[in-house]
Motif scaffolding. Sequence first.
Motif, PDB file in Angstrom:
ATOM      1  N   ARG A 180     -26.537 -93.814  55.403  1.00 37.31           N
ATOM      2  CA  ARG A 180     -26.775 -92.372  55.476  1.00 37.31           C
ATOM      3  C   ARG A 180     -28.227 -92.190  55.925  1.00 37.31           C
ATOM      4  O   ARG A 180     -29.125 -92.798  55.368  1.00 37.31           O
ATOM      5  CB  ARG A 180     -26.547 -91.704  54.131  1.00 37.31           C
ATOM      6  N   MET A 181     -28.392 -91.348  56.931  1.00 33.73           N
ATOM      7  CA  MET A 181     -29.740 -91.104  57.464  1.00 33.73           C
ATOM      8  C   MET A 181     -30.133 -89.665  57.201  1.00 33.73           C
ATOM      9  O   MET A 181     -29.291 -88.774  57.204  1.00 33.73           O
ATOM     10  CB  MET A 181     -29.775 -91.396  58.961  1.00 33.73           C
ATOM     11  N   MET A 182     -31.447 -89.468  56.996  1.00 30.57           N
ATOM     12  CA  MET A 182     -31.960 -88.121  56.768  1.00 30.57           C
ATOM     13  C   MET A 182     -33.369 -88.031  57.353  1.00 30.57           C
ATOM     14  O   MET A 182     -34.253 -88.798  56.966  1.00 30.57           O
ATOM     15  CB  MET A 182     -32.008 -87.829  55.257  1.00 30.57           C
ATOM     16  N   PRO A 183     -33.589 -87.103  58.297  1.00 28.80           N
ATOM     17  CA  PRO A 183     -34.940 -86.951  58.851  1.00 28.80           C
ATOM     18  C   PRO A 183     -35.917 -86.478  57.789  1.00 28.80           C
ATOM     19  O   PRO A 183     -35.568 -85.682  56.923  1.00 28.80           O
ATOM     20  CB  PRO A 183     -34.780 -85.884  59.938  1.00 28.80           C
ATOM     21  N   GLN A 184     -37.141 -86.994  57.850  1.00 25.65           N
ATOM     22  CA  GLN A 184     -38.192 -86.620  56.929  1.00 25.65           C
ATOM     23  C   GLN A 184     -39.109 -85.620  57.618  1.00 25.65           C
ATOM     24  O   GLN A 184     -39.417 -85.761  58.793  1.00 25.65           O
ATOM     25  CB  GLN A 184     -38.995 -87.842  56.490  1.00 25.65           C
ATOM     26  N   LYS A 185     -39.552 -84.657  56.894  1.00 30.17           N
ATOM     27  CA  LYS A 185     -40.431 -83.617  57.459  1.00 30.17           C
ATOM     28  C   LYS A 185     -41.865 -84.072  57.429  1.00 30.17           C
ATOM     29  O   LYS A 185     -42.334 -84.768  56.634  1.00 30.17           O
ATOM     30  CB  LYS A 185     -40.273 -82.321  56.678  1.00 30.17           C
ATOM     31  N   ARG A 225     -56.153 -91.946  71.782  1.00 29.38           N
ATOM     32  CA  ARG A 225     -54.835 -92.555  71.724  1.00 29.38           C
ATOM     33  C   ARG A 225     -53.813 -91.516  72.138  1.00 29.38           C
ATOM     34  O   ARG A 225     -53.848 -90.394  71.653  1.00 29.38           O
ATOM     35  CB  ARG A 225     -54.500 -93.004  70.309  1.00 29.38           C
ATOM     36  N   PRO A 226     -52.884 -91.900  72.992  1.00 32.63           N
ATOM     37  CA  PRO A 226     -51.851 -90.937  73.359  1.00 32.63           C
ATOM     38  C   PRO A 226     -51.005 -90.598  72.133  1.00 32.63           C
ATOM     39  O   PRO A 226     -50.719 -91.451  71.307  1.00 32.63           O
ATOM     40  CB  PRO A 226     -51.025 -91.655  74.418  1.00 32.63           C
ATOM     41  N   PHE A 227     -50.617 -89.353  72.040  1.00 34.76           N
ATOM     42  CA  PHE A 227     -49.802 -88.884  70.930  1.00 34.76           C
ATOM     43  C   PHE A 227     -48.399 -89.465  71.067  1.00 34.76           C
ATOM     44  O   PHE A 227     -47.777 -89.368  72.114  1.00 34.76           O
ATOM     45  CB  PHE A 227     -49.754 -87.358  70.946  1.00 34.76           C
ATOM     46  N   LYS A 228     -47.911 -90.078  70.007  1.00 30.44           N
ATOM     47  CA  LYS A 228     -46.572 -90.649  70.003  1.00 30.44           C
ATOM     48  C   LYS A 228     -45.687 -89.733  69.173  1.00 30.44           C
ATOM     49  O   LYS A 228     -45.904 -89.546  67.980  1.00 30.44           O
ATOM     50  CB  LYS A 228     -46.611 -92.057  69.421  1.00 30.44           C
ATOM     51  N   ASP A 229     -44.689 -89.154  69.799  1.00 22.12           N
ATOM     52  CA  ASP A 229     -43.805 -88.190  69.152  1.00 22.12           C
ATOM     53  C   ASP A 229     -42.662 -88.944  68.462  1.00 22.12           C
ATOM     54  O   ASP A 229     -41.677 -89.303  69.101  1.00 22.12           O
ATOM     55  CB  ASP A 229     -43.276 -87.217  70.201  1.00 22.12           C
ATOM     56  N   VAL A 230     -42.832 -89.212  67.174  1.00 23.58           N
ATOM     57  CA  VAL A 230     -41.828 -89.937  66.403  1.00 23.58           C
ATOM     58  C   VAL A 230     -41.405 -89.120  65.192  1.00 23.58           C
ATOM     59  O   VAL A 230     -42.130 -88.244  64.727  1.00 23.58           O
ATOM     60  CB  VAL A 230     -42.331 -91.321  65.926  1.00 23.58           C
ATOM     61  N   ILE A 281     -38.390 -93.454  64.617  1.00 26.54           N
ATOM     62  CA  ILE A 281     -37.702 -93.453  65.904  1.00 26.54           C
ATOM     63  C   ILE A 281     -38.422 -92.497  66.841  1.00 26.54           C
ATOM     64  O   ILE A 281     -38.707 -91.354  66.474  1.00 26.54           O
ATOM     65  CB  ILE A 281     -36.229 -93.032  65.742  1.00 26.54           C
ATOM     66  N   ASP A 282     -38.717 -92.971  68.051  1.00 29.11           N
ATOM     67  CA  ASP A 282     -39.327 -92.119  69.067  1.00 29.11           C
ATOM     68  C   ASP A 282     -38.359 -90.990  69.408  1.00 29.11           C
ATOM     69  O   ASP A 282     -37.188 -91.245  69.712  1.00 29.11           O
ATOM     70  CB  ASP A 282     -39.628 -92.905  70.339  1.00 29.11           C
TER      71      ASP A 282
END
Length: 162
Positions: A157-162, A21-26, A107-108
Motif C-alpha cells: 500500500r502506497m501513500m504520498p507524503q506531504k 543545485r538544480p531543484f529536483k521535483d520528488v 520518486i521523481d
Amino acid sequence: MKNTKALVLILTLTLGLVSFRPFKDVTKYKCMIQMTNYTGEGAYIVISLLNPEGEYVETLNVIGDDDEWYNTVESWWDFYGKKRNNIDAITGATVSGGERTINVIEIDNDKLDKGYKLRFESAVEDQEYYESDVELELTSANVKSKVEGKGFIRYIRMMPQK
C-alpha cells in the motif's frame, strides 16, 4: 581597493555558481509491505524503478542488510551487481512471514504517468524468488493504492507524503 572589490565580486559569483543545485521535483511515498504467512527465513525485498522498456533505472529501496544474499534477488542483482553503486536506501533487517514493514521511498515526479513501473522483487533463503512479486505502473492513481502480491508479499500500500 578596486582589486579587493573585484576579488570579492568574483568570489561571490563563483560561490553562487558552485553552490547552485538544480531543484529536483520528488515526492516521498510511505510504502507498507504486508507479507504472506509463509514459514522460513526473512525475505529480501528490492524496490526498483523500471523505464517504459522494462529496464532498471534505479534502486529505490533494499530490505535486508546482509549483502551476502543480494544475489538471490536475481534480476536486480544482474543490474546492481555489475555496477555496485552505493545504495543509501538499505533499511535494515529482512521481513518474515506475516510481518509488515513501512518504508519511505522517493520518486521523481517526472516519472509519473510516463510508462515507468515499480517492481518489488522478493527472495527467501532456500525458497523461491519472485522477480515481479508486485509490479505496478507508476501512475498518479497507483501511487495511492493497494496492490496484491504474487509471492511472499501479500500486498503493498502506497501513500504520498506531504
